[in-house]
Design an enzyme around this catalytic site. Structure first.
Site, PDB file in Angstrom:
ATOM      1  N   SER A 134      10.084  -0.460 -13.050  1.00 26.73           N
ATOM      2  CA  SER A 134      10.121  -0.982 -11.678  1.00 26.73           C
ATOM      3  C   SER A 134       8.977  -0.359 -10.895  1.00 26.73           C
ATOM      4  CB  SER A 134      11.452  -0.599 -11.021  1.00 26.73           C
ATOM      5  OG  SER A 134      11.388  -0.793  -9.629  1.00 26.73           O
ATOM      6  N   TYR A 147      17.488   5.691  -8.584  1.00 28.96           N
ATOM      7  CA  TYR A 147      16.970   4.547  -9.357  1.00 28.96           C
ATOM      8  C   TYR A 147      15.495   4.779  -9.676  1.00 28.96           C
ATOM      9  CZ  TYR A 147      15.505  -0.302 -10.376  1.00 28.96           C
ATOM     10  OH  TYR A 147      14.981  -1.436 -10.954  1.00 28.96           O
TER      11      TYR A 147
HETATM   12  N1  LIG Z   1      15.706  -7.608  -9.842  1.00 27.73           N
HETATM   13  C1  LIG Z   1      14.779  -6.784  -9.381  1.00 27.73           C
HETATM   14  O1  LIG Z   1      14.445  -6.795  -8.176  1.00 27.73           O
HETATM   15  C2  LIG Z   1      14.053  -5.855 -10.324  1.00 27.73           C
HETATM   16  C3  LIG Z   1      12.858  -5.269  -9.878  1.00 27.73           C
HETATM   17  C4  LIG Z   1      12.191  -4.391 -10.717  1.00 27.73           C
HETATM   18  C5  LIG Z   1      12.728  -4.086 -11.965  1.00 27.73           C
HETATM   19  N2  LIG Z   1      13.893  -4.663 -12.361  1.00 27.73           N
HETATM   20  C6  LIG Z   1      14.412  -4.279 -13.681  1.00 27.73           C
HETATM   21  O2  LIG Z   1      14.455  -5.437 -14.513  1.00 27.73           O
HETATM   22  C7  LIG Z   1      15.503  -5.291 -15.475  1.00 27.73           C
HETATM   23  C8  LIG Z   1      16.365  -6.541 -15.457  1.00 27.73           C
HETATM   24  O3  LIG Z   1      16.967  -6.638 -14.167  1.00 27.73           O
HETATM   25  P1  LIG Z   1      17.566  -7.993 -13.553  1.00 27.73           P
HETATM   26  O4  LIG Z   1      16.900  -8.206 -12.265  1.00 27.73           O
HETATM   27  O5  LIG Z   1      17.568  -9.040 -14.583  1.00 27.73           O
HETATM   28  O6  LIG Z   1      19.032  -7.481 -13.221  1.00 27.73           O
HETATM   29  P2  LIG Z   1      20.460  -8.099 -13.513  1.00 27.73           P
HETATM   30  O7  LIG Z   1      20.432  -9.574 -13.327  1.00 27.73           O
HETATM   31  O8  LIG Z   1      21.405  -7.286 -12.707  1.00 27.73           O
HETATM   32  O9  LIG Z   1      20.669  -7.795 -15.072  1.00 27.73           O
HETATM   33  C9  LIG Z   1      20.871  -6.497 -15.540  1.00 27.73           C
HETATM   34  C10 LIG Z   1      21.111  -6.569 -17.025  1.00 27.73           C
HETATM   35  O10 LIG Z   1      21.335  -5.243 -17.511  1.00 27.73           O
HETATM   36  C11 LIG Z   1      22.517  -5.246 -18.306  1.00 27.73           C
HETATM   37  N3  LIG Z   1      23.204  -3.958 -18.251  1.00 27.73           N
HETATM   38  C12 LIG Z   1      23.437  -3.180 -17.170  1.00 27.73           C
HETATM   39  N4  LIG Z   1      24.138  -2.096 -17.529  1.00 27.73           N
HETATM   40  C13 LIG Z   1      24.349  -2.200 -18.867  1.00 27.73           C
HETATM   41  C14 LIG Z   1      25.017  -1.395 -19.823  1.00 27.73           C
HETATM   42  N5  LIG Z   1      25.644  -0.250 -19.485  1.00 27.73           N
HETATM   43  N6  LIG Z   1      25.037  -1.813 -21.112  1.00 27.73           N
HETATM   44  C15 LIG Z   1      24.448  -2.963 -21.481  1.00 27.73           C
HETATM   45  N7  LIG Z   1      23.794  -3.778 -20.625  1.00 27.73           N
HETATM   46  C16 LIG Z   1      23.755  -3.385 -19.331  1.00 27.73           C
HETATM   47  C17 LIG Z   1      23.385  -6.330 -17.689  1.00 27.73           C
HETATM   48  O11 LIG Z   1      24.327  -6.739 -18.642  1.00 27.73           O
HETATM   49  P3  LIG Z   1      25.822  -7.258 -18.282  1.00 27.73           P
HETATM   50  O12 LIG Z   1      25.710  -7.996 -16.975  1.00 27.73           O
HETATM   51  O13 LIG Z   1      26.146  -8.137 -19.429  1.00 27.73           O
HETATM   52  O14 LIG Z   1      26.633  -6.063 -18.161  1.00 27.73           O
HETATM   53  C18 LIG Z   1      22.348  -7.401 -17.396  1.00 27.73           C
HETATM   54  O15 LIG Z   1      22.087  -8.128 -18.558  1.00 27.73           O
HETATM   55  C19 LIG Z   1      16.276  -4.017 -15.089  1.00 27.73           C
HETATM   56  O16 LIG Z   1      15.865  -2.964 -15.919  1.00 27.73           O
HETATM   57  C20 LIG Z   1      15.838  -3.775 -13.660  1.00 27.73           C
HETATM   58  O17 LIG Z   1      15.919  -2.418 -13.307  1.00 27.73           O
HETATM   59  C21 LIG Z   1      14.572  -5.553 -11.586  1.00 27.73           C
END
Ligand SMILES: NC(=O)c1ccc[n+]([C@@H]2O[C@H](COP(=O)([O-])OP(=O)(O)OC[C@H]3O[C@@H](n4cnc5c(N)ncnc54)[C@H](OP(=O)(O)O)[C@@H]3O)[C@@H](O)[C@H]2O)c1
Length: 271
Positions: A134, A147
């Site tokens: 991130s 975070y």
């Molecule tokens: N959205 C943003 O603004 C943003 C910005 C920068 C970076 N990111 C990074 O991008 C990545 C994807 O994020 P996203 O935006 O797609 O978020 P999201 O829609 O909330 O998805 C998060 C994913 O992580 C999985 N997860 C969380 N805890 C877990 C655990 N204990 N075991 C297994 N799986 C787990 C969830 O699985 P389940 O739902 O099946 O539990 C889900 O598939 C993350 O690493 C996040 O930090 C996001």
């Protein structure tokens, strides 16, 4: 690298970025192992793909969950692993408890490190590992102290591993998205971003950047989006300039961080 018939493991496949990426990897011809905890979301995703995908339900923050994943990966060596699983809590440090800090570090940093280590014997000779961090892992931002720390650790882990493998055909890279329109961003976070005019990318675009690196001859680390990309560089050499810019936003950030905590308590969501 062509992804045609390549074995790719995707963590966080049930999430916003993960689902978009799974569809793009499928279009590129990869054979997918999709993992997450939400079985319904993974099955719905798999039904949209053009070829059969393997689904493994696992909580990667637990030893048992990672073991279960390893036992269900089959015998084919993995050509690529994308580490997209992650979690976030938007709150001032004083409003978070010790368990929440542990959960952030465990899920976002320790779990991908431990999973990487366990996967070593399962990787192909020229495997590619891609970690999704991130921009907040490079710019410390109020409300995201834990975070950001977890993502800063992941950035450093990926960089060190890339250097550890510099004499091998294996490749490692780290991609740092800025705000992305997924469920990870609560209502309060979205409202704060709107007020502060923080731009947010679509998960499809972020996924396309990940795919581009996986297909490149040589993968490279990427910080996604302007002006965040520029702020990351300024922050590295002149952190005082970024301190001043963020201090002017502090009253707004604090208001939404408090709102986020009270909304989470009202809705019963985990913070
Ligand atoms: N959205 C943003 O603004 C943003 C910005 C920068 C970076 N990111 C990074 O991008 C990545 C994807 O994020 P996203 O935006 O797609 O978020 P999201 O829609 O909330 O998805 C998060 C994913 O992580 C999985 N997860 C969380 N805890 C877990 C655990 N204990 N075991 C297994 N799986 C787990 C969830 O699985 P389940 O739902 O099946 O539990 C889900 O598939 C993350 O690493 C996040 O930090 C996001």
């Amino acid at each position: 690298m062509t992804l045609e018939a390549k074995a790719v493991l995707l963590t966080g496949a049930s999430g916003g970025i993960g689902q978009a990426l799974a569809q793009q990897l499928d279009q590129a011809g990869a054979t997918l192992w999709l993992t997450g905890r939400n079985e319904a979301a993974l099955k719905t995703l798999a039904a949209k793909l053009s070829r059969p995908a393997h689904i493994v339900i696992a909580d990667l923050a637990s030893n048992a969950g990672r073991q279960h994943l390893l036992e269900n990966l089959g015998t084919q060596p993995l050509d690529a692993v994308v580490f997209a699983a992650g979690t976030n809590h938007f709150a001032l440090l004083g409003d978070q408890n010790a368990e929440q800090l542990s959960q952030l570090i465990n899920t976002n940093l320790l779990a991908p490190m431990q999973l990487t280590q366990s996967l070593l014997p399962r990787l192909s000779a020229d495997a590619r590992l891609l970690y999704i961090g991130s921009s907040l892992g490079a710019i410390g931002y109020p409300g995201f102290a834990a975070y950001g720390a977890s993502k800063a650790g992941l950035r450093s882990f990926a960089q060190a591993l890339r250097r550890e493998w510099a004499d091998s055909p294996r490749q490692v890279c780290h991609i740092a998205p800025r705000a992305t329109q997924t469920e990870m961003n609560s209502t309060a976070m979205q409202q704060m971003n709107q007020q502060l005019k923080v731009k947010a990318d679509s998960p499809q675009w972020v996924a396309s950047q990940v795919l581009r690196q996986l297909q490149a001859t040589q993968m490279h680390d990427q910080d996604l989006g302007y002006p965040e990309k520029l702020f990351i560089r300024i922050n590295a050499v002149l952190p005082g300039v970024v301190d001043n810019a963020i201090t002017s936003q502090l009253p707004v950030i604090k208001r939404y961080a408090k709102q986020n905590v009270s909304q989470a308590l009202t809705t019963g969501e985990a913070l």
